[in-house]
Design an enzyme around this catalytic site. Structure first.
Site, PDB file in Angstrom:
ATOM      1  N   ASP A 151     -73.022  39.566  12.854  1.00 19.51           N
ATOM      2  CA  ASP A 151     -72.538  39.051  14.240  1.00 19.51           C
ATOM      3  C   ASP A 151     -71.162  40.097  14.349  1.00 19.51           C
ATOM      4  O   ASP A 151     -70.642  39.952  13.425  1.00 19.51           O
ATOM      5  CB  ASP A 151     -72.508  37.625  14.147  1.00 19.51           C
ATOM      6  CG  ASP A 151     -73.988  36.711  13.905  1.00 19.51           C
ATOM      7  OD1 ASP A 151     -74.756  37.410  14.318  1.00 19.51           O
ATOM      8  OD2 ASP A 151     -73.578  35.501  13.714  1.00 19.51           O
ATOM      9  N   ASP A 174     -76.683  41.598  14.875  1.00 22.45           N
ATOM     10  CA  ASP A 174     -77.390  40.435  15.161  1.00 22.45           C
ATOM     11  C   ASP A 174     -76.572  39.877  16.410  1.00 22.45           C
ATOM     12  O   ASP A 174     -76.761  40.558  17.331  1.00 22.45           O
ATOM     13  CB  ASP A 174     -77.329  39.572  13.807  1.00 22.45           C
ATOM     14  CG  ASP A 174     -78.304  38.386  14.109  1.00 22.45           C
ATOM     15  OD1 ASP A 174     -78.934  38.260  14.783  1.00 22.45           O
ATOM     16  OD2 ASP A 174     -78.178  37.517  13.220  1.00 22.45           O
ATOM     17  N   ASP A 178     -72.306  34.183  18.454  1.00 20.55           N
ATOM     18  CA  ASP A 178     -73.289  32.905  18.061  1.00 20.55           C
ATOM     19  C   ASP A 178     -72.405  31.774  17.859  1.00 20.55           C
ATOM     20  O   ASP A 178     -71.476  31.653  17.071  1.00 20.55           O
ATOM     21  CB  ASP A 178     -74.010  33.163  16.758  1.00 20.55           C
ATOM     22  CG  ASP A 178     -75.152  34.189  17.311  1.00 20.55           C
ATOM     23  OD1 ASP A 178     -75.354  34.590  18.480  1.00 20.55           O
ATOM     24  OD2 ASP A 178     -76.009  34.583  16.356  1.00 20.55           O
ATOM     25  N   ARG A 231     -80.849  36.328  25.370  1.00 20.06           N
ATOM     26  CA  ARG A 231     -79.946  35.314  24.903  1.00 20.06           C
ATOM     27  C   ARG A 231     -78.597  35.214  25.455  1.00 20.06           C
ATOM     28  O   ARG A 231     -77.524  35.759  24.884  1.00 20.06           O
ATOM     29  CB  ARG A 231     -79.810  35.352  23.269  1.00 20.06           C
ATOM     30  CG  ARG A 231     -81.148  35.412  22.375  1.00 20.06           C
ATOM     31  CD  ARG A 231     -80.824  35.480  20.937  1.00 20.06           C
ATOM     32  NE  ARG A 231     -82.061  35.319  20.230  1.00 20.06           N
ATOM     33  CZ  ARG A 231     -82.006  35.122  19.039  1.00 20.06           C
ATOM     34  NH1 ARG A 231     -80.972  35.405  18.186  1.00 20.06           N
ATOM     35  NH2 ARG A 231     -83.088  35.208  18.156  1.00 20.06           N
TER      36      ARG A 231
END
Length: 337
Positions: A151, A174, A178, A231
């Site tokens: 991330d 990724d 997040d 997302r």
């Protein structure tokens, strides 16, 4: 531009004191800025989000300096100067940020590449309530992030009061940002996301209700989702406010699942296949929408159920959605604070 009409007691007092003090020597512009959205709420023993306020100002030009500063226990304002390549080592390139930190880029050229930042304790599935040592009170502003092997920023394990503002995110392996595993009171504002696939996850997975239910309160506002494919965000369990963001060329914008509650307002969607969904994967979520604009989109916004109004937690003023394609690209990203 959003003008806050109400702030938490902590942020009001902080701003009042800061106004009476001379600027910290060498401090980056915006280093003493005040968080808004859910990050501004007084909760969990923290009065708003003030980062490293009250601590020393230090400048990192190397990875060794940067990693030393962000891990220290005391409040610090950590300025990032130029390009810093973060090592991968045995951490898959993720590097821990301690509580009470402001990490802010100098000018428009500050960049962290090759690794990402982890805001949170190590994963422990048996912990289902906020521990006393949860990471908290972290501000990250005015930095370009790219090339992480995991991330770009990961917020986890009940971390709270985190403000991620005016950054540029691209080419992570990724997630870009997040937010998961019981984290809470987070604001993601005025960032540009581009050249990236899985942009921002809220909620770890469908089986993580024990940690996530009743938490994951996150505000996304004035972000530029610039062909970031999906997302933007994808939400489980949380209560999330998404307003005045500009979406351009993506497969989907927002997904609300696992009984998450999303308030979607004043956003502008251009060439987005599915602007917002509640029928996605896992149990259905809840989503209310108002004042959004859709242009060249293939589907309408899906709505379901009721959601607690964000105005019950904090005050805000949304811009007209028609102004978003001008206001957001002009103001989002680095070099704009």
């Amino acid at each position: 531009m959003r003008i806050p009409t109400k702030l938490s007691l902590g942020t009001i007092l902080f701003a009042a004191v800061a106004a009476l003090l001379p600027p910290t020597a060498g401090a980056a512009p915006g280093a003493l800025a005040v968080a808004d959205g859910f990050a501004s709420v007084d909760a969990l023993g923290q009065d708003g989000t003030t980062g490293g306020a009250g601590g020393a100002t230090v400048t990192a030009t190397t990875a060794a300096q940067f990693l030393d500063y962000i891990a220290r226990p005391e409040p610090l304002i950590v300025q990032v100067s130029g390009v810093i390549t973060l090592p991968t080592g045995d951490s898959d390139g993720m590097h821990d940020v301690a509580s009470d930190k402001t990490i802010v880029g100098l000018g428009s050229t500050a960049r962290l590449t090759g690794g990402g930042l982890n805001i949170g304790l190590p994963v422990d599935d048996d912990t289902t309530s906020p521990p006393a040592n949860a990471v908290h009170n972290v501000i990250i502003r005015n930095i370009a992030f790219d090339g992480a092997t995991d991330d770009l920023i990961n917020v986890q394990m009940f971390s709270h009061h985190v403000w991620i503002d005016h950054n540029d995110f691209s080419n992570g392996d990724d997630g870009a940002v997040d937010i998961k595993r019981g984290s809470d009171y987070v604001t993601v504002s005025w960032n540009r996301f581009h050249d990236h696939d899985k942009t921002s996850l809220v909620g770890h997975d469908d089986e993580n209700a024990a940690q996530d239910t009743g938490r994951l309160r996150v505000t996304y506002h004035h972000n530029y989702f610039d062909a970031s494919d999906q997302r933007n965000p994808r939400v489980r369990f949380g209560e999330v406010h998404v307003y005045n963001n500009y979406y351009r060329d993506s497969s989907y914008g927002v997904a609300s699942t696992m009984n998450a509650g999303v308030t979607l307002e004043g956003n502008y969607f251009f060439s987005v296949n599915n602007p917002a969904r509640v029928d996605f994967s896992g149990d259905l979520g809840r989503l209310v929408q108002r004042d959004n604009i859709l242009v060249d989109c293939n589907h309408e916004i899906e709505t379901r159920g009721t959601v607690t109004a964000p105005s019950q937690s904090y005050a805000y003023t949304a811009d007209p959605a028609s102004t978003v394609p001008t206001v957001v690209p002009a103001g989002a990203g680095v070099g704009k604070i």
